[in-house]
Design a protein around this motif. Structure first.
Motif, short mmCIF file in Angstrom:
data_model
loop_
_atom_site.label_atom_id
_atom_site.label_comp_id
_atom_site.label_asym_id
_atom_site.label_seq_id
_atom_site.Cartn_x
_atom_site.Cartn_y
_atom_site.Cartn_z
N MET A 1 21.03 57.21 78.88
CA MET A 1 21.69 56.22 79.68
C MET A 1 20.68 55.31 80.36
SD MET A 1 24.74 55.41 80.49
CE MET A 1 25.67 54.51 81.64
N LYS A 2 19.54 55.89 80.81
CA LYS A 2 18.53 55.08 81.48
C LYS A 2 17.93 54.05 80.52
CE LYS A 2 17.07 58.37 84.99
NZ LYS A 2 15.93 59.12 85.54
N LYS A 3 17.77 54.47 79.25
CA LYS A 3 17.21 53.54 78.27
C LYS A 3 18.15 52.37 78.01
CE LYS A 3 14.26 56.76 75.82
NZ LYS A 3 13.94 57.40 74.54
N LEU A 4 19.45 52.61 78.03
CA LEU A 4 20.43 51.55 77.82
C LEU A 4 20.42 50.56 78.98
CD1 LEU A 4 22.75 50.44 76.08
CD2 LEU A 4 24.29 51.89 77.41
N VAL A 5 20.33 51.07 80.20
CA VAL A 5 20.27 50.22 81.38
C VAL A 5 18.97 49.42 81.38
CG1 VAL A 5 20.18 50.19 83.90
CG2 VAL A 5 21.78 51.72 82.73
N LEU A 6 17.86 50.06 81.02
CA LEU A 6 16.57 49.38 80.96
C LEU A 6 16.58 48.29 79.88
CD1 LEU A 6 13.65 49.19 81.96
CD2 LEU A 6 13.05 50.91 80.24
N ALA A 7 17.15 48.59 78.73
CA ALA A 7 17.25 47.59 77.65
C ALA A 7 18.12 46.43 78.06
CB ALA A 7 17.77 48.25 76.39
N ALA A 8 19.21 46.69 78.75
CA ALA A 8 20.11 45.63 79.22
C ALA A 8 19.41 44.76 80.27
CB ALA A 8 21.39 46.23 79.77
N ALA A 9 18.65 45.38 81.16
CA ALA A 9 17.94 44.63 82.19
C ALA A 9 16.85 43.75 81.58
CB ALA A 9 17.34 45.59 83.21
N LEU A 10 16.11 44.28 80.61
CA LEU A 10 15.07 43.49 79.95
C LEU A 10 15.66 42.34 79.14
CD1 LEU A 10 12.58 46.27 78.81
CD2 LEU A 10 12.30 44.63 80.68
N THR A 11 16.79 42.59 78.50
CA THR A 11 17.46 41.53 77.73
C THR A 11 17.94 40.42 78.65
OG1 THR A 11 18.17 43.16 76.11
CG2 THR A 11 19.31 41.07 76.10
N ALA A 12 18.51 40.80 79.80
CA ALA A 12 18.99 39.80 80.75
C ALA A 12 17.83 39.00 81.34
CB ALA A 12 19.78 40.49 81.86
N ALA A 13 16.72 39.65 81.61
CA ALA A 13 15.56 38.96 82.18
C ALA A 13 14.93 38.02 81.16
CB ALA A 13 14.54 39.99 82.66
N ALA A 14 14.91 38.43 79.90
CA ALA A 14 14.30 37.61 78.85
C ALA A 14 15.16 36.40 78.52
CB ALA A 14 14.06 38.45 77.61
N SER A 15 16.47 36.54 78.59
CA SER A 15 17.35 35.42 78.23
C SER A 15 17.42 34.37 79.33
CB SER A 15 18.74 35.93 77.88
OG SER A 15 19.33 36.50 79.02
N SER A 16 17.19 34.75 80.56
CA SER A 16 17.28 33.80 81.66
C SER A 16 15.93 33.16 82.00
CB SER A 16 17.85 34.48 82.91
OG SER A 16 16.96 35.48 83.37
N ALA A 17 14.89 33.58 81.31
CA ALA A 17 13.57 33.00 81.58
C ALA A 17 13.53 31.56 81.07
CB ALA A 17 12.49 33.83 80.91
N SER A 18 12.82 30.72 81.78
CA SER A 18 12.73 29.30 81.43
C SER A 18 11.28 28.87 81.49
CB SER A 18 13.57 28.48 82.40
OG SER A 18 13.37 27.11 82.17
N ALA A 19 10.86 28.06 80.53
CA ALA A 19 9.47 27.62 80.49
C ALA A 19 9.20 26.49 81.47
CB ALA A 19 9.10 27.18 79.08
N GLY A 20 10.21 25.76 81.84
CA GLY A 20 10.01 24.63 82.75
C GLY A 20 11.15 24.54 83.73
N SER A 21 11.11 23.51 84.54
CA SER A 21 12.17 23.32 85.51
C SER A 21 13.19 22.33 84.96
CB SER A 21 11.59 22.79 86.83
OG SER A 21 11.06 21.49 86.62
N LEU A 22 14.28 22.21 85.66
CA LEU A 22 15.33 21.29 85.24
C LEU A 22 15.09 19.87 85.76
CD1 LEU A 22 18.43 23.60 85.81
CD2 LEU A 22 17.26 23.09 83.66
N ALA A 23 14.09 19.69 86.59
CA ALA A 23 13.80 18.38 87.14
C ALA A 23 13.16 17.49 86.08
CB ALA A 23 12.87 18.51 88.35
N ASP A 24 13.40 16.18 86.19
CA ASP A 24 12.79 15.23 85.25
C ASP A 24 11.29 15.17 85.47
OD1 ASP A 24 15.23 14.58 84.18
OD2 ASP A 24 15.57 12.91 85.56
#
Length: 60
Positions: A1-24
């Motif tokens: 169960m811990k591995k599933l939670v850890l995998a879900a947390a890493l997936t969520a962190a990786a998908s929301s990462a952004s290389a830049g800002s939204l400002a022009d």
């Protein structure tokens, strides 16, 4: 169960990462340098033209 939670947390962190800002991005205008012309350059060409016309009239 811990591995599933850890995998879900890493997936969520990786998908929301952004290389830049939204400002022009701020783009600076290029610097244009113009060379100054001497004041005699404006009168030199008309004087040469008058001299050529005077020489052409004197030949006839």
């Amino acid at each position: 169960m811990k591995k599933l939670v850890l995998a879900a947390a890493l997936t969520a962190a990786a998908s929301s990462a952004s290389a830049g800002s939204l400002a022009d991005p701020i783009i600076e205008a290029p610097v244009i340098v113009e060379e100054a012309n001497s004041s005699s350059a404006g009168i030199l060409i008309p004087l040469l033209l008058i001299a050529v016309v005077a020489a052409a009239v004197a030949i006839d």
